[in-house]
Design a protein around this motif. Structure first.
Motif, PDB file in Angstrom:
ATOM      1  N   ASP A   1      47.292  43.900  29.312  1.00 54.93           N
ATOM      2  CA  ASP A   1      46.546  42.643  29.207  1.00 54.93           C
ATOM      3  C   ASP A   1      47.350  41.587  28.454  1.00 54.93           C
ATOM      4  N   GLU A   2      48.025  42.024  27.407  1.00 54.00           N
ATOM      5  CA  GLU A   2      48.787  41.094  26.575  1.00 54.00           C
ATOM      6  C   GLU A   2      50.123  40.708  27.192  1.00 54.00           C
ATOM      7  N   ALA A   3      50.673  41.588  28.025  1.00 54.40           N
ATOM      8  CA  ALA A   3      52.028  41.364  28.536  1.00 54.40           C
ATOM      9  C   ALA A   3      52.084  40.586  29.836  1.00 54.40           C
ATOM     10  N   VAL A   4      50.999  40.588  30.626  1.00 50.53           N
ATOM     11  CA  VAL A   4      51.054  39.925  31.934  1.00 50.53           C
ATOM     12  C   VAL A   4      51.136  38.410  31.771  1.00 50.53           C
ATOM     13  N   THR A   5      51.732  37.780  32.772  1.00 47.13           N
ATOM     14  CA  THR A   5      51.795  36.319  32.852  1.00 47.13           C
ATOM     15  C   THR A   5      50.664  35.857  33.762  1.00 47.13           C
ATOM     16  N   PRO A   6      49.723  35.066  33.257  1.00 49.37           N
ATOM     17  CA  PRO A   6      48.546  34.695  34.067  1.00 49.37           C
ATOM     18  C   PRO A   6      48.872  34.130  35.436  1.00 49.37           C
ATOM     19  N   ASP A   7      49.936  33.333  35.551  1.00 51.65           N
ATOM     20  CA  ASP A   7      50.256  32.702  36.830  1.00 51.65           C
ATOM     21  C   ASP A   7      50.706  33.702  37.890  1.00 51.65           C
ATOM     22  N   THR A   8      51.175  34.869  37.465  1.00 55.02           N
ATOM     23  CA  THR A   8      51.647  35.867  38.435  1.00 55.02           C
ATOM     24  C   THR A   8      50.908  37.187  38.252  1.00 55.02           C
ATOM     25  N   ALA A   9      49.648  37.124  37.858  1.00 59.85           N
ATOM     26  CA  ALA A   9      48.849  38.330  37.671  1.00 59.85           C
ATOM     27  C   ALA A   9      47.502  38.184  38.374  1.00 59.85           C
ATOM     28  N   PHE A  10      47.017  39.274  38.905  1.00 55.91           N
ATOM     29  CA  PHE A  10      45.715  39.325  39.562  1.00 55.91           C
ATOM     30  C   PHE A  10      44.879  40.387  38.875  1.00 55.91           C
ATOM     31  N   ASP A  11      43.840  39.951  38.165  1.00 56.99           N
ATOM     32  CA  ASP A  11      42.889  40.859  37.537  1.00 56.99           C
ATOM     33  C   ASP A  11      41.840  41.211  38.587  1.00 56.99           C
ATOM     34  N   ALA A  12      41.875  42.458  39.065  1.00 55.62           N
ATOM     35  CA  ALA A  12      40.985  42.864  40.146  1.00 55.62           C
ATOM     36  C   ALA A  12      39.514  42.745  39.777  1.00 55.62           C
ATOM     37  N   ALA A  13      39.204  42.782  38.492  1.00 57.81           N
ATOM     38  CA  ALA A  13      37.803  42.683  38.072  1.00 57.81           C
ATOM     39  C   ALA A  13      37.214  41.311  38.374  1.00 57.81           C
ATOM     40  N   THR A  14      38.074  40.300  38.566  1.00 56.22           N
ATOM     41  CA  THR A  14      37.564  38.967  38.873  1.00 56.22           C
ATOM     42  C   THR A  14      37.105  38.843  40.323  1.00 56.22           C
ATOM     43  N   ALA A  15      37.378  39.870  41.134  1.00 56.60           N
ATOM     44  CA  ALA A  15      36.998  39.810  42.542  1.00 56.60           C
ATOM     45  C   ALA A  15      35.633  40.416  42.813  1.00 56.60           C
ATOM     46  N   VAL A  16      35.030  41.043  41.808  1.00 50.82           N
ATOM     47  CA  VAL A  16      33.776  41.760  42.033  1.00 50.82           C
ATOM     48  C   VAL A  16      32.760  41.430  40.947  1.00 50.82           C
ATOM     49  N   ARG A  17      31.550  41.885  41.189  1.00 50.89           N
ATOM     50  CA  ARG A  17      30.501  41.797  40.186  1.00 50.89           C
ATOM     51  C   ARG A  17      30.569  43.059  39.338  1.00 50.89           C
ATOM     52  N   THR A  18      30.779  42.910  38.055  1.00 53.02           N
ATOM     53  CA  THR A  18      30.965  44.070  37.192  1.00 53.02           C
ATOM     54  C   THR A  18      29.642  44.518  36.577  1.00 53.02           C
ATOM     55  N   ILE A  19      29.667  45.713  36.000  1.00 52.46           N
ATOM     56  CA  ILE A  19      28.524  46.229  35.258  1.00 52.46           C
ATOM     57  C   ILE A  19      28.965  46.515  33.833  1.00 52.46           C
ATOM     58  N   PRO A  20      28.060  46.494  32.876  1.00 49.62           N
ATOM     59  CA  PRO A  20      28.451  46.746  31.497  1.00 49.62           C
ATOM     60  C   PRO A  20      28.828  48.198  31.275  1.00 49.62           C
ATOM     61  N   ALA A  21      29.663  48.448  30.314  1.00 47.60           N
ATOM     62  CA  ALA A  21      30.051  49.815  29.990  1.00 47.60           C
ATOM     63  C   ALA A  21      28.814  50.618  29.599  1.00 47.60           C
ATOM     64  N   GLY A  22      28.651  51.769  30.231  1.00 41.91           N
ATOM     65  CA  GLY A  22      27.544  52.649  29.888  1.00 41.91           C
ATOM     66  C   GLY A  22      26.223  52.288  30.505  1.00 41.91           C
ATOM     67  N   GLY A  23      26.205  51.345  31.451  1.00 39.51           N
ATOM     68  CA  GLY A  23      24.915  50.982  32.044  1.00 39.51           C
ATOM     69  C   GLY A  23      25.085  50.035  33.199  1.00 39.51           C
ATOM     70  N   HIS A  24      23.954  49.674  33.862  1.00 33.01           N
ATOM     71  CA  HIS A  24      24.028  48.749  34.985  1.00 33.01           C
ATOM     72  C   HIS A  24      22.810  47.833  35.031  1.00 33.01           C
ATOM     73  N   ASP A  25      22.376  47.387  33.854  1.00 33.93           N
ATOM     74  CA  ASP A  25      21.215  46.508  33.813  1.00 33.93           C
ATOM     75  C   ASP A  25      21.579  45.031  33.780  1.00 33.93           C
TER      76      ASP A  25
END
Length: 303
Positions: free
Chosen positions: A95-119
């Motif tokens: 997370d700290e080392a990537v360059t935002p302009d050349t990085a794709f965070d796959a979590a931004t493509a979907v609807r996420t759920i909170p850790a330990g639950g899905h409410d």
């Protein structure tokens, strides 16, 4: 589709693949380097990128991704990458080392759920970034329907960054998304009718699978580095007995000792449910189908 940020990486991709013929899409120079943070992202990048990119993984097979540290080799991979595919929150060093302009965070493509639950949901589809401290469950690849959305978005990112191969990226993304949608249907049908819908897992890696297919995940721990307290073990044991759980799920990269002790206490057996954080013996799709068969047996499902 969102391609913001991808165009910023176009110059780097074009430079890496210098000599590409815009008319034929054939590269006469070096093939662009794309780095995936760990196995499932490597698999999907290979499916979408095809022969138009060279894909490497930051995480060595057999290494738990959360334990991976960036050495000189990994830093060099990131520096040379035209695109880095990762999920924020899995590997803080990445997370700290990537360059935002050349990085794709796959979590931004979907609807996420909170850790330990899905409410609730940490962020909605289309958001570009997360806070440094993320509270969502990062194991989104365990829901094929969400992973299909990642394939589509990855195709857009690669197409925008390398127009000479844009159609090929989009075609492969569509094919990959279709295969993942078919896999999702297999899970939906295979888990539709089960004698129990509760799965006790070594750690809470299967929230997306549970959310998608209406199962109840009970993790012995929240993450693989944690040791459960005696109170937590007693709580899970009581729940397992009450809900007549017959199988406690272990993982390939996590010691099964705690799960085995729990299984002995409640009169259950153990079985491996692969969170696919490292390369399996086959590939992503075959390992997911192995997981489906394991779940069907453990939960008493009929088709």
């Amino acid at each position: 589709m969102r391609v913001a940020g991808a165009l910023a990486g176009a110059t780097l991709l074009a430079t890496t693949a210098c000599g590409a013929d815009a008319g034929t899409g054939a590269a006469t120079g070096d093939t662009p380097q794309v780095v995936a943070a760990f196995y499932p992202l490597q698999w999907i990048t290979e499916q979408v990128g095809g022969s138009d990119v060279q894909v490497s993984s930051l995480t060595t097979p057999g290494v738990e991704p959360h334990d991976m540290e960036l050495g000189a080799h990994q830093m060099a991979q990131l520096e040379d990458a035209a695109l880095t595919v990762y999920i924020k929150g899995v590997q803080p060093a990445v997370d700290e080392a990537v360059t935002p302009d050349t990085a794709f965070d796959a979590a931004t493509a979907v609807r996420t759920i909170p850790a330990g639950g899905h409410d609730e949901h940490e962020h909605e589809e289309g958001e570009e970034a997360h806070d440094h401290e993320v509270s969502y469950d990062p194991h989104l690849w365990l829901d094929p329907s969400r992973f299909a959305a990642v394939a589509t978005e990855l195709g857009e990112r690669l197409a925008a960054a390398d127009p000479a191969h844009a159609q090929a990226f989009k075609d492969r993304a569509a094919k990959t998304a279709a295969s993942l949608t078919a896999l999702d249907e297999e899970f939906s049908q295979g888990l539709a009718t089960c004698s129990t819908r509760t799965m006790v897992t070594a750690h809470e890696a299967f929230g997306y699978l549970a959310d998608r297919y209406k199962l109840k995940q009970v993790g012995i721990t929240l993450d693989p580095e944690s040791e459960p307290s005696p109170a937590r073990l007693a709580e899970v044991a009581e729940l397992a007995k009450r809900e007549k759980v017959t199988t406690i799920f272990t993982e390939a990269l996590v010691s099964p000792k705690v799960a085995e002790v729990l299984a002995g206490e409640v009169g259950a057996k153990t079985a491996v449910l692969d969170p696919l954080e490292s390369a399996p013996s086959g590939d992503y799709a075959s390992a997911m189908r192995d997981n489906l068969r394991t779940l069907q047996t453990a939960l008493g499902c009929t088709t």
